[in-house]
Design an enzyme around this catalytic site. Sequence first.
Site, PDB file in Angstrom:
ATOM      1  CD  GLU A 108       3.708  11.563   4.220  1.00 16.47           C
ATOM      2  OE1 GLU A 108       3.305  12.059   5.287  1.00 16.47           O
ATOM      3  OE2 GLU A 108       3.992  10.359   4.092  1.00 16.47           O
ATOM      4  CG  ASP A 110       5.133   8.881   1.606  1.00 20.16           C
ATOM      5  OD1 ASP A 110       5.400   9.950   2.167  1.00 20.16           O
ATOM      6  OD2 ASP A 110       4.201   8.140   1.961  1.00 20.16           O
ATOM      7  CD  GLU A 112       6.794   4.710   2.625  1.00 24.61           C
ATOM      8  OE1 GLU A 112       6.244   3.706   2.124  1.00 24.61           O
ATOM      9  OE2 GLU A 112       6.284   5.382   3.528  1.00 24.61           O
TER      10      GLU A 112
END
Length: 163
Positions: A108, A110, A112
């Site tokens: 993954e 990310d 955020e």
Amino acid sequence: MKEATAGFLLAAAVAVLLRGAAAAPPRKPVDVPFEKNYVPTWAEDHIQYLNGGREVQLSLDKSTGTGFQTRGSYLFGHFSMHIKLVGGDSAGTVTAFYLSSQNSEHDEIDFEFLGNRTGQPYILQTNVFSGGKGDREQRIYLWFDPTKEYHSYSVLWNLYMIA
């Protein structure tokens, strides 16, 4: 001698081909309707379609936000989002943009955006998971107000790097 010459010519031809490939301009993004590439994953009623479906506006209220995912899978690519964050006191709200594998390894990437208290700096937190292991968080204190206008955020992922 003929074999050496043939080998040299082959190597020269490969070098020219590689140099030509490296110098090729990048392809321009293709503008397609949202629904062609993406599908809502929850709270579809919180997605508003704009400009003939080429853009979407995601809503957040006291009960839920919303989400979507691509219809297809990608091995590599250049992925961009144009995001304008929620203004005011957004503590407890995380706006996320991430790429995730659909296998047991859990890979993954990310992006955020962490909610904050009014007057505090906005924080972008990134992370990369590989084989299920993360612990690569980076926090970036933004030097601009991401609630005032839309900004573009991108991930370039290829065989050699994630940038």
